[in-house]
Scaffold this motif. Sequence first.
Motif, PDB file in Angstrom:
ATOM      1  N   LEU A  21     -31.476 -56.528  17.449  1.00 40.86           N
ATOM      2  CA  LEU A  21     -31.364 -54.894  17.054  1.00 40.86           C
ATOM      3  C   LEU A  21     -31.999 -53.823  17.967  1.00 40.86           C
ATOM      4  O   LEU A  21     -31.278 -52.836  18.171  1.00 40.86           O
ATOM      5  CB  LEU A  21     -32.107 -54.642  15.551  1.00 40.86           C
ATOM      6  CG  LEU A  21     -31.331 -55.124  14.290  1.00 40.86           C
ATOM      7  CD1 LEU A  21     -32.427 -54.899  13.100  1.00 40.86           C
ATOM      8  CD2 LEU A  21     -30.087 -54.175  14.197  1.00 40.86           C
ATOM      9  N   SER A  22     -32.743 -54.405  18.690  1.00 45.88           N
ATOM     10  CA  SER A  22     -33.398 -53.556  19.593  1.00 45.88           C
ATOM     11  C   SER A  22     -32.404 -53.383  21.120  1.00 45.88           C
ATOM     12  O   SER A  22     -32.639 -52.445  21.789  1.00 45.88           O
ATOM     13  CB  SER A  22     -34.743 -53.846  20.357  1.00 45.88           C
ATOM     14  OG  SER A  22     -34.683 -55.450  20.814  1.00 45.88           O
ATOM     15  N   ASN A  23     -31.525 -54.599  20.860  1.00 43.62           N
ATOM     16  CA  ASN A  23     -30.598 -54.508  22.163  1.00 43.62           C
ATOM     17  C   ASN A  23     -29.558 -53.497  21.993  1.00 43.62           C
ATOM     18  O   ASN A  23     -28.674 -53.335  23.051  1.00 43.62           O
ATOM     19  CB  ASN A  23     -30.117 -55.820  22.637  1.00 43.62           C
ATOM     20  CG  ASN A  23     -31.088 -56.849  23.103  1.00 43.62           C
ATOM     21  OD1 ASN A  23     -32.321 -56.335  23.721  1.00 43.62           O
ATOM     22  ND2 ASN A  23     -31.143 -58.059  23.020  1.00 43.62           N
ATOM     23  N   LEU A  24     -29.163 -53.037  20.607  1.00 45.29           N
ATOM     24  CA  LEU A  24     -28.583 -52.137  20.428  1.00 45.29           C
ATOM     25  C   LEU A  24     -28.582 -50.827  20.911  1.00 45.29           C
ATOM     26  O   LEU A  24     -29.659 -50.235  21.198  1.00 45.29           O
ATOM     27  CB  LEU A  24     -28.040 -51.996  18.902  1.00 45.29           C
ATOM     28  CG  LEU A  24     -27.571 -53.267  18.212  1.00 45.29           C
ATOM     29  CD1 LEU A  24     -27.651 -52.728  16.836  1.00 45.29           C
ATOM     30  CD2 LEU A  24     -26.382 -53.772  18.498  1.00 45.29           C
ATOM     31  N   THR A  25     -27.327 -49.923  21.165  1.00 46.21           N
ATOM     32  CA  THR A  25     -27.716 -48.571  21.604  1.00 46.21           C
ATOM     33  C   THR A  25     -28.263 -47.815  20.460  1.00 46.21           C
ATOM     34  O   THR A  25     -28.274 -48.186  19.039  1.00 46.21           O
ATOM     35  CB  THR A  25     -26.506 -47.999  21.918  1.00 46.21           C
ATOM     36  OG1 THR A  25     -25.626 -47.936  20.784  1.00 46.21           O
ATOM     37  CG2 THR A  25     -25.756 -48.736  23.291  1.00 46.21           C
ATOM     38  N   GLU A  26     -28.893 -46.527  20.747  1.00 45.84           N
ATOM     39  CA  GLU A  26     -29.680 -45.859  19.523  1.00 45.84           C
ATOM     40  C   GLU A  26     -28.332 -45.482  18.649  1.00 45.84           C
ATOM     41  O   GLU A  26     -28.646 -45.494  17.370  1.00 45.84           O
ATOM     42  CB  GLU A  26     -30.143 -44.631  20.147  1.00 45.84           C
ATOM     43  CG  GLU A  26     -30.944 -43.751  19.187  1.00 45.84           C
ATOM     44  CD  GLU A  26     -32.212 -44.204  18.596  1.00 45.84           C
ATOM     45  OE1 GLU A  26     -32.527 -43.805  17.561  1.00 45.84           O
ATOM     46  OE2 GLU A  26     -32.903 -45.260  19.039  1.00 45.84           O
ATOM     47  N   ALA A  27     -27.247 -45.151  19.123  1.00 43.89           N
ATOM     48  CA  ALA A  27     -26.060 -44.669  18.050  1.00 43.89           C
ATOM     49  C   ALA A  27     -25.567 -45.642  17.143  1.00 43.89           C
ATOM     50  O   ALA A  27     -25.571 -45.442  16.031  1.00 43.89           O
ATOM     51  CB  ALA A  27     -25.060 -44.117  19.104  1.00 43.89           C
ATOM     52  N   GLN A  28     -25.741 -46.991  17.868  1.00 45.04           N
ATOM     53  CA  GLN A  28     -25.344 -48.289  17.134  1.00 45.04           C
ATOM     54  C   GLN A  28     -26.307 -48.659  16.197  1.00 45.04           C
ATOM     55  O   GLN A  28     -25.762 -48.784  14.885  1.00 45.04           O
ATOM     56  CB  GLN A  28     -24.680 -49.312  18.160  1.00 45.04           C
ATOM     57  CG  GLN A  28     -23.648 -49.206  18.652  1.00 45.04           C
ATOM     58  CD  GLN A  28     -23.444 -50.382  19.880  1.00 45.04           C
ATOM     59  OE1 GLN A  28     -24.499 -50.862  20.242  1.00 45.04           O
ATOM     60  NE2 GLN A  28     -22.274 -50.664  20.170  1.00 45.04           N
TER      61      GLN A  28
END
Length: 172
Positions: free
Chosen positions: A118-125
Amino acid sequence: MPKQLHDNICAEHLFSSLFKKYSKDLHDFLYFKFGERLNPSDKVQDAFIKLWENCAKIPPSKAKSFLFTTANNLMLNEAAHQKVVFKHQQIKPKSYTTVTPEFLMQEEEYLKKLEKALSNLTEAQRVAFMMNRVEGKRFKEIAALLDISTKAVEKRIYGALKKLQEDIEGFK
Protein backbone atom coordinates in the motif's frame (compact mmCIF):
# COMPACT_ATOMS: atom_id res chain seq x y z
CA MET A 1 -80.21 -25.67 44.56
CA PRO A 2 -78.53 -27.39 47.51
CA LYS A 3 -75.82 -25.42 49.32
CA GLN A 4 -72.35 -26.88 48.90
CA LEU A 5 -70.58 -27.99 52.03
CA HIS A 6 -67.20 -26.61 50.94
CA ASP A 7 -66.54 -23.12 49.65
CA ASN A 8 -63.15 -24.04 48.20
CA ILE A 9 -61.01 -27.06 47.51
CA CYS A 10 -58.18 -26.25 49.89
CA ALA A 11 -59.29 -29.03 52.20
CA GLU A 12 -56.77 -31.81 51.69
CA HIS A 13 -59.31 -34.61 51.53
CA LEU A 14 -61.38 -32.76 48.90
CA PHE A 15 -58.30 -31.97 46.81
CA SER A 16 -57.17 -35.60 47.10
CA SER A 17 -60.55 -36.85 45.95
CA LEU A 18 -60.41 -34.47 42.96
CA PHE A 19 -56.99 -35.83 42.08
CA LYS A 20 -58.21 -39.44 42.26
CA LYS A 21 -61.31 -38.60 40.27
CA TYR A 22 -59.78 -36.55 37.42
CA SER A 23 -56.07 -37.34 37.09
CA LYS A 24 -56.45 -40.43 34.88
CA ASP A 25 -59.07 -38.81 32.65
CA LEU A 26 -56.95 -35.69 32.34
CA HIS A 27 -53.87 -37.72 31.45
CA ASP A 28 -55.81 -39.71 28.84
CA PHE A 29 -57.25 -36.51 27.36
CA LEU A 30 -53.79 -34.98 27.01
CA TYR A 31 -52.25 -38.20 25.74
CA PHE A 32 -54.84 -38.68 23.00
CA LYS A 33 -54.80 -35.03 21.99
CA PHE A 34 -51.03 -34.39 22.02
CA GLY A 35 -49.30 -37.78 22.30
CA GLU A 36 -46.58 -38.96 24.64
CA ARG A 37 -43.83 -36.73 23.23
CA LEU A 38 -44.90 -33.65 25.24
CA ASN A 39 -45.07 -35.66 28.49
CA PRO A 40 -48.74 -35.43 29.53
CA SER A 41 -48.01 -36.84 33.01
CA ASP A 42 -45.99 -33.74 33.87
CA LYS A 43 -48.72 -31.45 32.60
CA VAL A 44 -51.30 -33.27 34.74
CA GLN A 45 -49.10 -32.68 37.78
CA ASP A 46 -48.57 -29.03 36.82
CA ALA A 47 -52.32 -28.52 36.38
CA PHE A 48 -52.99 -29.91 39.85
CA ILE A 49 -50.26 -27.71 41.29
CA LYS A 50 -51.93 -24.67 39.74
CA LEU A 51 -55.25 -25.86 41.12
CA TRP A 52 -53.71 -26.13 44.60
CA GLU A 53 -52.14 -22.67 44.30
CA ASN A 54 -55.57 -21.22 43.40
CA CYS A 55 -57.67 -23.49 45.61
CA ALA A 56 -59.23 -20.62 47.56
CA LYS A 57 -60.46 -18.97 44.37
CA ILE A 58 -61.92 -21.99 42.58
CA PRO A 59 -65.19 -23.56 43.70
CA PRO A 60 -65.38 -27.38 43.55
CA SER A 61 -67.93 -27.20 40.74
CA LYS A 62 -65.37 -25.45 38.51
CA ALA A 63 -62.36 -27.63 39.43
CA LYS A 64 -62.70 -30.06 36.51
CA SER A 65 -63.02 -27.25 33.98
CA PHE A 66 -60.04 -25.45 35.52
CA LEU A 67 -57.89 -28.59 35.41
CA PHE A 68 -58.66 -29.47 31.80
CA THR A 69 -58.27 -25.88 30.57
CA THR A 70 -55.01 -25.38 32.46
CA ALA A 71 -53.54 -28.69 31.32
CA ASN A 72 -54.54 -28.03 27.72
CA ASN A 73 -52.92 -24.58 27.83
CA LEU A 74 -49.75 -26.05 29.35
CA MET A 75 -49.56 -28.57 26.52
CA LEU A 76 -50.13 -25.87 23.89
CA ASN A 77 -47.36 -23.78 25.44
CA GLU A 78 -45.05 -26.80 25.45
CA ALA A 79 -45.88 -27.54 21.80
CA ALA A 80 -45.07 -23.95 20.85
CA HIS A 81 -41.82 -24.15 22.79
CA GLN A 82 -40.88 -27.40 21.03
CA LYS A 83 -41.47 -25.70 17.66
CA VAL A 84 -39.01 -22.97 18.60
CA VAL A 85 -36.48 -25.53 19.81
CA PHE A 86 -36.85 -27.52 16.59
CA LYS A 87 -36.47 -24.38 14.47
CA HIS A 88 -33.23 -23.45 16.25
CA GLN A 89 -31.90 -26.98 15.91
CA GLN A 90 -32.31 -26.67 12.14
CA ILE A 91 -30.08 -23.59 12.09
CA LYS A 92 -26.52 -24.81 12.21
CA PRO A 93 -24.24 -22.62 14.29
CA LYS A 94 -21.16 -21.22 12.67
CA SER A 95 -18.22 -23.45 13.29
CA TYR A 96 -15.23 -21.72 14.74
CA THR A 97 -11.83 -23.21 14.27
CA THR A 98 -9.01 -22.72 16.65
CA VAL A 99 -6.35 -20.32 15.47
CA THR A 100 -2.93 -21.87 15.38
CA PRO A 101 0.29 -19.97 16.08
CA GLU A 102 1.37 -20.72 12.50
CA PHE A 103 -1.78 -19.00 11.19
CA LEU A 104 -1.13 -15.96 13.38
CA MET A 105 2.43 -15.73 12.08
CA GLN A 106 1.27 -15.99 8.44
CA GLU A 107 -1.39 -13.36 9.07
CA GLU A 108 1.17 -11.00 10.56
CA GLU A 109 3.53 -11.52 7.61
CA TYR A 110 0.69 -10.90 5.15
CA LEU A 111 -0.31 -7.68 6.90
CA LYS A 112 3.29 -6.45 6.70
CA LYS A 113 3.36 -7.24 2.97
CA LEU A 114 0.04 -5.46 2.50
CA GLU A 115 1.20 -2.34 4.35
CA LYS A 116 4.41 -2.25 2.30
CA ALA A 117 2.48 -2.74 -0.95
CA LEU A 118 0.00 0.00 0.00
CA SER A 119 2.86 2.37 0.72
CA ASN A 120 4.26 1.67 -2.78
CA LEU A 121 1.06 2.95 -4.39
CA THR A 122 0.79 6.52 -5.55
CA GLU A 123 -1.09 8.84 -3.23
CA ALA A 124 -3.99 9.09 -5.70
CA GLN A 125 -4.24 5.30 -6.06
CA ARG A 126 -4.02 4.70 -2.32
CA VAL A 127 -6.73 7.29 -1.50
CA ALA A 128 -9.15 5.99 -4.13
CA PHE A 129 -8.46 2.35 -3.23
CA MET A 130 -8.93 2.88 0.53
CA MET A 131 -12.10 4.89 0.05
CA ASN A 132 -13.53 2.08 -2.08
CA ARG A 133 -12.32 -1.04 -0.28
CA VAL A 134 -12.09 0.13 3.33
CA GLU A 135 -14.81 2.76 3.57
CA GLY A 136 -17.10 1.03 1.06
CA LYS A 137 -17.70 4.11 -1.06
CA ARG A 138 -18.86 3.76 -4.66
CA PHE A 139 -16.96 5.13 -7.61
CA LYS A 140 -19.43 8.01 -8.06
CA GLU A 141 -19.10 9.01 -4.38
CA ILE A 142 -15.31 8.95 -4.57
CA ALA A 143 -15.39 10.99 -7.77
CA ALA A 144 -17.58 13.62 -6.14
CA LEU A 145 -15.39 13.78 -3.01
CA LEU A 146 -12.13 14.03 -4.96
CA ASP A 147 -13.65 16.27 -7.64
CA ILE A 148 -12.55 13.98 -10.48
CA SER A 149 -14.40 11.89 -13.07
CA THR A 150 -15.71 8.40 -12.41
CA LYS A 151 -13.35 7.09 -15.12
CA ALA A 152 -10.39 8.58 -13.24
CA VAL A 153 -11.52 6.82 -10.04
CA GLU A 154 -11.82 3.52 -11.93
CA LYS A 155 -8.33 3.96 -13.41
CA ARG A 156 -6.82 4.69 -9.97
CA ILE A 157 -8.49 1.73 -8.27
CA TYR A 158 -7.71 -0.73 -11.06
CA GLY A 159 -4.13 0.52 -11.14
CA ALA A 160 -3.88 0.01 -7.38
CA LEU A 161 -5.29 -3.52 -7.69
CA LYS A 162 -2.83 -4.40 -10.45
CA LYS A 163 0.12 -3.09 -8.40
CA LEU A 164 -1.05 -4.95 -5.27
CA GLN A 165 -1.40 -8.20 -7.23
CA GLU A 166 2.18 -7.81 -8.44
CA ASP A 167 3.55 -7.06 -4.98
CA ILE A 168 1.56 -9.65 -3.01
CA GLU A 169 1.14 -13.18 -4.32
CA GLY A 170 -2.39 -14.52 -3.88
CA PHE A 171 -3.93 -11.04 -3.63
CA LYS A 172 -7.40 -10.80 -5.18
